[in-house]
Design a protein around this motif. Structure first.
Motif, short mmCIF file in Angstrom:
data_model
loop_
_atom_site.label_atom_id
_atom_site.label_comp_id
_atom_site.label_asym_id
_atom_site.label_seq_id
_atom_site.Cartn_x
_atom_site.Cartn_y
_atom_site.Cartn_z
N LEU A 143 45.08 36.07 48.79
CA LEU A 143 44.27 35.93 47.59
C LEU A 143 43.87 37.35 47.18
CD1 LEU A 143 42.84 33.71 45.76
CD2 LEU A 143 40.78 34.28 47.04
N TYR A 144 44.25 37.76 45.98
CA TYR A 144 44.01 39.15 45.63
C TYR A 144 43.76 39.31 44.12
CZ TYR A 144 48.85 39.21 43.94
OH TYR A 144 50.02 38.94 43.27
N VAL A 145 43.15 40.46 43.79
CA VAL A 145 42.91 40.85 42.41
C VAL A 145 43.90 41.96 42.09
CG1 VAL A 145 41.25 41.78 40.75
CG2 VAL A 145 40.47 40.26 42.59
N PRO A 146 44.85 41.74 41.19
CA PRO A 146 45.83 42.79 40.88
C PRO A 146 45.20 43.96 40.16
CG PRO A 146 46.06 40.97 39.34
CD PRO A 146 45.05 40.53 40.37
N ALA A 147 45.84 45.11 40.27
CA ALA A 147 45.37 46.30 39.55
C ALA A 147 45.74 46.14 38.09
CB ALA A 147 46.00 47.56 40.13
N ARG A 148 44.75 45.87 37.27
CA ARG A 148 44.99 45.66 35.85
C ARG A 148 43.70 45.88 35.08
NH1 ARG A 148 46.37 39.60 34.44
NH2 ARG A 148 45.76 40.38 32.40
N ALA A 149 43.79 45.93 33.77
CA ALA A 149 42.60 46.13 32.95
C ALA A 149 41.61 44.99 33.14
CB ALA A 149 42.99 46.24 31.47
N ALA A 150 40.34 45.31 32.98
CA ALA A 150 39.29 44.31 33.13
C ALA A 150 39.40 43.25 32.05
CB ALA A 150 37.92 44.98 33.07
N GLY A 151 38.82 42.09 32.32
CA GLY A 151 38.84 40.99 31.38
C GLY A 151 37.75 41.13 30.32
N PRO A 152 37.47 40.05 29.59
CA PRO A 152 36.59 40.13 28.43
C PRO A 152 35.10 40.08 28.74
CG PRO A 152 37.42 37.92 28.66
CD PRO A 152 38.09 38.73 29.74
N GLY A 153 34.70 39.98 29.98
CA GLY A 153 33.28 39.88 30.30
C GLY A 153 32.54 41.18 30.07
N SER A 207 30.77 44.72 30.58
CA SER A 207 31.13 45.85 31.44
C SER A 207 30.38 45.76 32.76
CB SER A 207 30.80 47.16 30.73
OG SER A 207 31.06 48.26 31.56
N GLY A 208 31.11 45.91 33.85
CA GLY A 208 30.52 45.85 35.17
C GLY A 208 30.52 44.48 35.80
N SER A 209 30.95 43.44 35.07
CA SER A 209 30.93 42.08 35.61
C SER A 209 32.14 41.77 36.47
CB SER A 209 30.83 41.05 34.48
OG SER A 209 31.97 41.11 33.64
N ALA A 210 33.06 42.74 36.60
CA ALA A 210 34.27 42.56 37.41
C ALA A 210 35.05 41.31 36.97
CB ALA A 210 33.94 42.48 38.90
N THR A 211 35.15 41.13 35.67
CA THR A 211 35.90 39.99 35.13
C THR A 211 37.37 40.36 35.09
OG1 THR A 211 34.01 39.32 33.78
CG2 THR A 211 36.15 38.43 33.18
N SER A 212 38.19 39.62 35.83
CA SER A 212 39.60 39.98 35.95
C SER A 212 40.40 38.76 36.39
CB SER A 212 39.76 41.13 36.96
OG SER A 212 41.09 41.63 36.94
N THR A 213 41.65 39.01 36.77
CA THR A 213 42.55 37.96 37.24
C THR A 213 42.50 37.89 38.76
OG1 THR A 213 44.03 38.21 35.35
CG2 THR A 213 44.97 37.23 37.33
N VAL A 214 42.58 36.67 39.29
CA VAL A 214 42.68 36.45 40.73
C VAL A 214 43.95 35.66 40.98
CG1 VAL A 214 41.63 35.41 42.76
CG2 VAL A 214 40.19 36.51 41.05
N CYS A 215 44.73 36.10 41.96
CA CYS A 215 46.02 35.47 42.26
C CYS A 215 46.02 34.83 43.64
CB CYS A 215 47.14 36.52 42.21
SG CYS A 215 47.30 37.37 40.64
N ALA A 216 46.62 33.67 43.74
CA ALA A 216 46.87 33.00 45.02
C ALA A 216 48.39 32.95 45.19
CB ALA A 216 46.30 31.59 45.01
N ASP A 217 48.90 33.62 46.23
CA ASP A 217 50.34 33.87 46.26
C ASP A 217 51.04 33.65 47.61
OD1 ASP A 217 52.79 34.64 45.14
OD2 ASP A 217 52.50 36.72 45.78
N PRO A 218 50.98 32.45 48.18
CA PRO A 218 49.99 31.40 47.96
C PRO A 218 48.84 31.57 48.94
CG PRO A 218 51.69 30.57 49.39
CD PRO A 218 52.04 32.01 49.11
N VAL A 219 47.85 30.71 48.80
CA VAL A 219 46.70 30.69 49.70
C VAL A 219 46.65 29.33 50.39
CG1 VAL A 219 44.17 30.59 49.75
CG2 VAL A 219 45.31 32.38 48.47
N ARG A 220 46.38 29.36 51.68
CA ARG A 220 46.27 28.12 52.45
C ARG A 220 44.82 27.87 52.82
NH1 ARG A 220 51.00 30.53 53.41
NH2 ARG A 220 52.87 29.22 53.34
N VAL A 221 44.36 26.68 52.53
CA VAL A 221 42.99 26.27 52.84
C VAL A 221 43.03 24.93 53.56
CG1 VAL A 221 41.99 27.51 50.88
CG2 VAL A 221 42.69 25.13 50.60
N PRO A 222 42.00 24.59 54.33
CA PRO A 222 41.97 23.26 54.94
C PRO A 222 41.78 22.18 53.89
CG PRO A 222 39.91 24.42 55.32
CD PRO A 222 40.85 25.41 54.71
#
Length: 240
Positions: A171-181, A183-198
């Motif tokens: 589960l990771y946040v790719p290096a890319r421009a911030a989202g529309p939130g 400034s400082g809210s760390a609004t961005s994309t999160v990727c599951a590639d894949p993620v395993r959960v119970p």
């Protein structure tokens, strides 16, 4: 101590101090969020028997509106957190709710698709989640995310919600421009590639995600966004 007294103390301290770096440098207001947690405000809406404040949407809106006057980034973080906690209060486990009440756990929403629909596949007691979510507030900063996906075996029109820990492998946040939130809210994309959960990470019944988003998440987000829009500047700010 009332929640308003606790809020007043951190607003003029850590939250105010973090507001300027967030606005000018895009720095996540970690010290302000931590102070809000220690003051009991991350756990404002958690049940009292778990150490929370036992408050509801009106009080959460009051907190978000006041914080928005000082630090819009922290207010955006609280909006997502409180909306997520509203679901956890109904379907979340005791441990995570107690951690939120203690101010040690920040949750966020990962609901907006960035590309093909997120999918979940179950094998025994393990669920594999794959997908990309955009406009995630506190991406890479939250401790967990409410993640939506197509329900396993539920058809294309049924969604499920999962509580995904931020430390999950792949589960990771790719290096890319911030989202529309803000400034400082760390609004961005999160990727599951894949993620395993119970399988126990499922919130509610399988395929119930659409209802939870419609009946719980959206009403909270709508009200908290409205009070943020109505917020003006704080009239007096003295950092201590």
């Amino acid at each position: 101590m009332s929640y308003r007294t606790a809020l007043a103390r951190v607003l003029t301290g850590a939250v105010a101090l973090g507001g300027e770096p967030a606005r000018m440098q895009g720095k996540f207001p970690r010290s302000g969020v931590t102070a809000l947690g220690r003051a009991g405000l991350l756990g404002l809406t958690v049940a009292p028997e778990l150490g929370g404040g036992g408050r509801g949407l009106p009080e959460a809106a009051d907190v978000v509106g006041r914080v928005a006057r000082v630090c819009p980034a922290a207010a955006a973080v609280l909006r997502s957190h409180y909306a997520a906690v509203a679901v956890l209060e109904v379907h979340g486990g005791t441990w995570v709710r107690a951690e939120i009440a203690a101010g040690r756990h920040l949750c966020s929403l990962a609901l907006d698709e960035d590309g093909p629909e997120s999918v979940a596949r179950r094998a025994g007691e393990v669920v594999t989640l794959r997908g990309r979510k955009r406009h995630v507030v506190a991406a890479g900063e939250a401790d967990s995310y409410l993640w939506s996906s197509r329900a396993p075996g539920g058809g294309p029109d049924r969604q499920s919600l999962w509580l995904v820990p931020a430390h999950a492998p792949d589960l990771y946040v790719p290096a890319r421009a911030a989202g529309p939130g803000p400034s400082g809210s760390a609004t961005s994309t999160v990727c599951a590639d894949p993620v395993r959960v119970p399988a126990s990470a499922l919130l509610g019944a399988g395929g119930e995600g659409d209802r939870l988003v419609r009946d719980v998440v959206l009403p909270w987000l709508t009200e908290l966004a409205a009070v943020t829009d109505r917020s003006g500047p704080e009239p007096v700010l003295v950092a201590s």
